[in-house]
Motif scaffolding. Structure first.
Motif, PDB file in Angstrom:
ATOM      1  N   ARG A   7       7.104   6.261  -0.413  1.00 49.21           N
ATOM      2  CA  ARG A   7       6.001   6.584   0.184  1.00 49.21           C
ATOM      3  C   ARG A   7       4.604   5.967  -0.421  1.00 49.21           C
ATOM      4  O   ARG A   7       3.708   5.400   0.137  1.00 49.21           O
ATOM      5  N   ALA A  11       2.381   3.060   0.757  1.00 46.48           N
ATOM      6  CA  ALA A  11       0.846   3.255   1.032  1.00 46.48           C
ATOM      7  C   ALA A  11       0.176   2.226   0.445  1.00 46.48           C
ATOM      8  O   ALA A  11      -0.828   1.622   0.873  1.00 46.48           O
ATOM      9  N   LEU A 200      -2.899   7.469   8.575  1.00 37.77           N
ATOM     10  CA  LEU A 200      -1.953   6.821   7.550  1.00 37.77           C
ATOM     11  C   LEU A 200      -0.760   7.805   7.154  1.00 37.77           C
ATOM     12  O   LEU A 200       0.482   7.421   7.217  1.00 37.77           O
ATOM     13  N   LEU A 204       3.138   6.684   7.431  1.00 38.55           N
ATOM     14  CA  LEU A 204       4.077   7.004   6.432  1.00 38.55           C
ATOM     15  C   LEU A 204       5.310   7.910   6.631  1.00 38.55           C
ATOM     16  O   LEU A 204       6.480   7.581   6.326  1.00 38.55           O
TER      17      LEU A 204
END
Length: 240
Positions: A7, A11, A200, A204
């Motif tokens: 993750r 990002a 976001l 994710l």
């Protein structure tokens, strides 16, 4: 087969596209340094109107492509933000305000820089390249999986600071602009900060395979190219 990124690394890959955002385009650099003439600034505002018009339709396309009710309920808020609230939402605690919304705020900005609303809404100043780029973005969101449409919207991670810098620069270099025109940016900056965090998290959470993650990165890169192509057309195409 490629392994999905953690993750945190996923990002970071998305954030790495910051350098491709349109704030480094020569036109924006000139715009923020005070180097644009009033006609050039008006051309930017008039062409951005076409992009503003696209946003509700692209968000509706993302909703239509998404099978998850919880995501649709969250994303639908963007429709009202841009178009303004439905008259059905008015009531004793919230009287109807027909002049609300991102589109209404953008028309106030247009007037603040010296444009007539009619010449903005009839799109007479929209350059062919801008129309082509924006239509391409809309088509992308209509035809690609909803996760890619959401990932493309992650340019809003980069926009709040850029818009804040724009307001400061314009107040410094373009004193002829009516200050009332800055309402769009004053409303949008905090909203974009909030929305980008939610967006976001969606990317994710739902792009978990290596293929999905790469598609999300590609979608954000594509959106950056759309924005820069718009500025190419505004900068070099003029009203032709």
């Amino acid at each position: 087969m490629a392994q999905p990124l953690t993750r945190e690394r996923f990002a970071a890959r998305l954030y790495d596209l910051r350098e491709r955002y349109w704030d480094t385009h020569p036109f924006h650099l000139r715009l923020h340094s005070g180097g644009c003439t009033p006609p050039e600034l008006r051309r930017w505002v008039a062409n951005r109107w076409y992009y503003q018009l696209c946003l509700t339709r692209k968000n509706a396309a993302i909703i239509a492509n998404c099978p998850l009710p919880e995501v649709r309920r969250s994303w639908v808020e963007r429709l009202g933000y841009q178009d303004g609230p439905s008259p059905d939402a008015a009531g004793p605690d919230r009287p109807e305000q027909p002049g609300e919304g991102g589109l209404a705020d953008w028309l106030v900005l247009a007037e603040a820089v010296g444009l007539d609303r009619a010449e903005v809404t009839d799109e007479r100043h929209v350059a062919r390249g801008v129309r082509f780029a924006v239509d391409g973005y809309l088509h992308f969101c209509q035809t690609r999986p909803w996760t890619e449409g959401v990932a493309a919207a992650l340019t809003e991670m980069f926009s709040p600071d850029h818009m804040a810098q724009r307001v400061t620069a314009w107040r410094t270099h373009y004193e002829w602009i009516d200050p009332g025109g800055y309402a769009y940016f004053e409303h949008r900056i905090p909203t974009a900060r909030r929305d980008s965090a939610r967006t976001l998290e969606l990317v994710l959470d739902h792009c978990v395979s290596a293929a999905q993650q790469q598609a999300a990165v590609d979608a954000l890169a594509f959106k950056c190219e759309v924005l820069r192509a718009m500025l190419d057309a505004v900068d070099y195409g003029g009203d032709r």
